[in-house]
Design an enzyme around this catalytic site. Sequence first.
Site, PDB file in Angstrom:
ATOM      1  NE  ARG A   1      -3.556  -2.372   2.527  1.00  0.00           N
ATOM      2  CZ  ARG A   1      -3.797  -3.105   3.615  1.00  0.00           C
ATOM      3  NH1 ARG A   1      -3.281  -2.771   4.780  1.00  0.00           N
ATOM      4  NH2 ARG A   1      -4.562  -4.173   3.531  1.00  0.00           N
TER       5      ARG A   1
ATOM      6  NE  ARG B   1      -8.082  -7.338   2.198  1.00  0.00           N
ATOM      7  CZ  ARG B   1      -6.909  -7.218   2.804  1.00  0.00           C
ATOM      8  NH1 ARG B   1      -6.857  -6.865   4.065  1.00  0.00           N
ATOM      9  NH2 ARG B   1      -5.782  -7.424   2.156  1.00  0.00           N
TER      10      ARG B   1
ATOM     11  NE  ARG C   1      -7.249  -1.104   5.926  1.00  0.00           N
ATOM     12  CZ  ARG C   1      -6.947  -2.368   6.217  1.00  0.00           C
ATOM     13  NH1 ARG C   1      -6.444  -2.672   7.402  1.00  0.00           N
ATOM     14  NH2 ARG C   1      -7.145  -3.321   5.340  1.00  0.00           N
TER      15      ARG C   1
HETATM   16  N1  ATP Z   1     -12.164   0.722  17.837  1.00  0.00           N
HETATM   17  C1  ATP Z   1     -12.190   1.292  16.649  1.00  0.00           C
HETATM   18  N2  ATP Z   1     -13.195   2.117  16.326  1.00  0.00           N
HETATM   19  C2  ATP Z   1     -13.247   2.702  15.108  1.00  0.00           C
HETATM   20  N3  ATP Z   1     -12.330   2.548  14.157  1.00  0.00           N
HETATM   21  C3  ATP Z   1     -11.305   1.720  14.411  1.00  0.00           C
HETATM   22  C4  ATP Z   1     -11.172   1.070  15.668  1.00  0.00           C
HETATM   23  N4  ATP Z   1     -10.054   0.327  15.640  1.00  0.00           N
HETATM   24  C5  ATP Z   1      -9.480   0.523  14.431  1.00  0.00           C
HETATM   25  N5  ATP Z   1     -10.226   1.372  13.697  1.00  0.00           N
HETATM   26  C6  ATP Z   1      -9.994   1.780  12.311  1.00  0.00           C
HETATM   27  O1  ATP Z   1     -10.364   0.695  11.474  1.00  0.00           O
HETATM   28  C7  ATP Z   1      -9.525   0.624  10.318  1.00  0.00           C
HETATM   29  C8  ATP Z   1      -8.940  -0.778  10.226  1.00  0.00           C
HETATM   30  O2  ATP Z   1      -8.023  -0.952  11.290  1.00  0.00           O
HETATM   31  P1  ATP Z   1      -6.690  -1.776  11.099  1.00  0.00           P
HETATM   32  O3  ATP Z   1      -6.031  -1.381   9.835  1.00  0.00           O
HETATM   33  O4  ATP Z   1      -5.927  -1.631  12.355  1.00  0.00           O
HETATM   34  O5  ATP Z   1      -7.306  -3.232  10.949  1.00  0.00           O
HETATM   35  P2  ATP Z   1      -6.571  -4.633  10.820  1.00  0.00           P
HETATM   36  O6  ATP Z   1      -7.323  -5.583  11.656  1.00  0.00           O
HETATM   37  O7  ATP Z   1      -5.141  -4.491  11.089  1.00  0.00           O
HETATM   38  O8  ATP Z   1      -6.813  -4.953   9.279  1.00  0.00           O
HETATM   39  P3  ATP Z   1      -6.004  -5.957   8.307  1.00  0.00           P
HETATM   40  O9  ATP Z   1      -6.174  -7.320   8.838  1.00  0.00           O
HETATM   41  O10 ATP Z   1      -6.660  -5.765   6.990  1.00  0.00           O
HETATM   42  O11 ATP Z   1      -4.574  -5.536   8.290  1.00  0.00           O
HETATM   43  C9  ATP Z   1      -8.492   1.701  10.473  1.00  0.00           C
HETATM   44  O12 ATP Z   1      -8.852   2.801   9.673  1.00  0.00           O
HETATM   45  C10 ATP Z   1      -8.547   2.061  11.963  1.00  0.00           C
HETATM   46  O13 ATP Z   1      -8.218   3.406  12.188  1.00  0.00           O
HETATM   47  N1  LIG Z   2      -1.311 -16.459   8.120  1.00  0.00           N
HETATM   48  C1  LIG Z   2      -0.807 -15.227   8.030  1.00  0.00           C
HETATM   49  N2  LIG Z   2      -1.620 -14.162   7.947  1.00  0.00           N
HETATM   50  C2  LIG Z   2      -1.047 -12.949   7.899  1.00  0.00           C
HETATM   51  C3  LIG Z   2       0.333 -12.761   7.927  1.00  0.00           C
HETATM   52  N3  LIG Z   2       0.585 -11.436   7.860  1.00  0.00           N
HETATM   53  C4  LIG Z   2      -0.595 -10.826   7.802  1.00  0.00           C
HETATM   54  N4  LIG Z   2      -1.592 -11.731   7.823  1.00  0.00           N
HETATM   55  C5  LIG Z   2      -3.043 -11.488   7.801  1.00  0.00           C
HETATM   56  O1  LIG Z   2      -3.439 -11.185   6.504  1.00  0.00           O
HETATM   57  C6  LIG Z   2      -4.613 -10.403   6.566  1.00  0.00           C
HETATM   58  C7  LIG Z   2      -4.543  -9.281   5.589  1.00  0.00           C
HETATM   59  O2  LIG Z   2      -3.530  -8.410   5.910  1.00  0.00           O
HETATM   60  P1  LIG Z   2      -3.324  -7.044   5.074  1.00  0.00           P
HETATM   61  O3  LIG Z   2      -2.071  -6.429   5.595  1.00  0.00           O
HETATM   62  O4  LIG Z   2      -3.238  -7.430   3.638  1.00  0.00           O
HETATM   63  O5  LIG Z   2      -4.552  -6.214   5.360  1.00  0.00           O
HETATM   64  C8  LIG Z   2      -4.748  -9.951   8.016  1.00  0.00           C
HETATM   65  O6  LIG Z   2      -5.769 -10.716   8.632  1.00  0.00           O
HETATM   66  C9  LIG Z   2      -3.450 -10.290   8.624  1.00  0.00           C
HETATM   67  O7  LIG Z   2      -3.563 -10.638   9.996  1.00  0.00           O
HETATM   68  C10 LIG Z   2       1.154 -13.915   8.027  1.00  0.00           C
HETATM   69  O8  LIG Z   2       2.390 -13.860   8.080  1.00  0.00           O
HETATM   70  N5  LIG Z   2       0.553 -15.109   8.082  1.00  0.00           N
END
Ligand code: ATP
Ligand SMILES: Nc1nc2c(ncn2[C@@H]2O[C@H](COP(=O)(O)O)[C@@H](O)[C@H]2O)c(=O)[nH]1
Length: 406
Positions: free
Chosen positions: A176, A280, A269
């Site tokens: 990204r 997703r 996001r």
């Molecule tokens: N408690 C919350 N309330 C509202 N918005 C939230 C909250 N927690 C996270 N967010 C927002 O939700 C969006 C998704 O959060 P984040 O990128 O941390 O998710 P993630 O679980 O890491 O996703 P991925 O698995 O795709 O990497 C972000 O824009 C973040 O700012």
């Molecule tokens: N099994 C694994 N899942 C992973 C790993 N690193 C990230 N993730 C998961 O992929 C999705 C999507 O992530 P994104 O960065 O593309 O939004 C998310 O649920 C991550 O937790 C890994 O090494 N192994």
Amino acid sequence: MREEAPEFSHDGFHCVSPIELDSKSLGCQTTTIVGEKIFVVGGPDDGEGSCLSVRVFDKSTGKWSVPTILGTKPLPCKGHSAVLLNNDRILILKQDALPDDCTWFLEVDSPFVRDQKKILETEVVAWSKGVKGDGLKPVVISGPSGVGKGTLISKLMNEFPHTFGFSVSHTTRAPRKKEKHGVHYHFTDQITMEKDIREGKFLESAQVHGNLYGTSIEAVEAVTDSGKRCILDIDVQGARSVKASLLDVMSIFICPPSYEDLEKRLRARGTETEEQVQKRLRNATAELEQGKSSGLFDHILVNDDLETCYQNLKTILGLNESSDASNQTSMEGVECSTFQSLTEKNQKVLIHYNSNSLESKTLFVLDVSSLKGGAPGRTRGLSVYAINPFTYSTKGILGNNKEINC
Ligand SMILES: Nc1ncnc2c1ncn2[C@@H]1O[C@H](COP(=O)(O)OP(=O)(O)OP(=O)(O)O)[C@@H](O)[C@H]1O
Ligand SMILES: Nc1nc2c(ncn2[C@@H]2O[C@H](COP(=O)(O)O)[C@@H](O)[C@H]2O)c(=O)[nH]1
């Protein structure tokens, strides 16, 4: 523990049999017999210290081999001593190493090595660094895409930069805009990643939302080697694989307050195309079912209000508001520069010193009776204590001991 074996020659590197080695002229090399095999660690000193190479002589076939070596290799050292423990790993004590880098284990027949031998169909050994005390288990954080895993992890890493380290995964998805190679992910391609998976470099890997993701063994070890507690952000499939692996982790599943909230967050996001968002969200239904019902996770948190969820996460991790106590585990107190050999008996290893004046020396005992973990990752549970050489006799502690010299 030394036995005759024929000449070894590999890729132009020539070496005499272990029995003929002269550690003074050829540098430090140890031989350890495990069943039908002789493990030779180290080689001729090239002036920069021994690289702790590993070769194996199989007595049943009469052949030498260079095994596949997994785990993070120790840095070169001026010499080392070795002693076999539990018939499945060799304790290697490096000389002239920093206190937190002197104790290593070369696993030769541990459960992890046996698994990898089956997968790779070749001779395998694995390095694992030894750390004092129990250390803290790596933390797996899982949950559907958009639930807030990354947001919670960032908060944790910002507040406790010396305590936690992020396991940087590999992925075949495109970066990204703000993502950096080596920081957020190791961005790679399908062919390279599949090859690395076949070669046993990954702790787990999974196809997630149409791309390949995986946690390399090195990613976890890089964090643990820096003395920090490792955080893995992985999907439910990955969490299941890690649970089935030998890495002992604490696992936390993050749920959204509702499916609608999840959808809103993912769209807000703005990092995915509509098609990817749909994919997703479809996957989220199954992930939520599995995450909540399977008993796979040690803890389940609902990320409704971010701050409340973060405080709950901190409570689970045993953090109080002001502490940033690094979980650095080291072998401080053990002087690694002057010891000469190791003696093992009853899970206790006595470190002998190369000194005529024991009066000025304290002896150390390395207690290996409570080892935990191991490759892939560190071997925890080492305990070290000093003994007064005049109060204790070696025989008293160790009985009739066996000794392996460098
Ligand atoms: N408690 C919350 N309330 C509202 N918005 C939230 C909250 N927690 C996270 N967010 C927002 O939700 C969006 C998704 O959060 P984040 O990128 O941390 O998710 P993630 O679980 O890491 O996703 P991925 O698995 O795709 O990497 C972000 O824009 C973040 O700012
Ligand atoms: N099994 C694994 N899942 C992973 C790993 N690193 C990230 N993730 C998961 O992929 C999705 C999507 O992530 P994104 O960065 O593309 O939004 C998310 O649920 C991550 O937790 C890994 O090494 N192994």
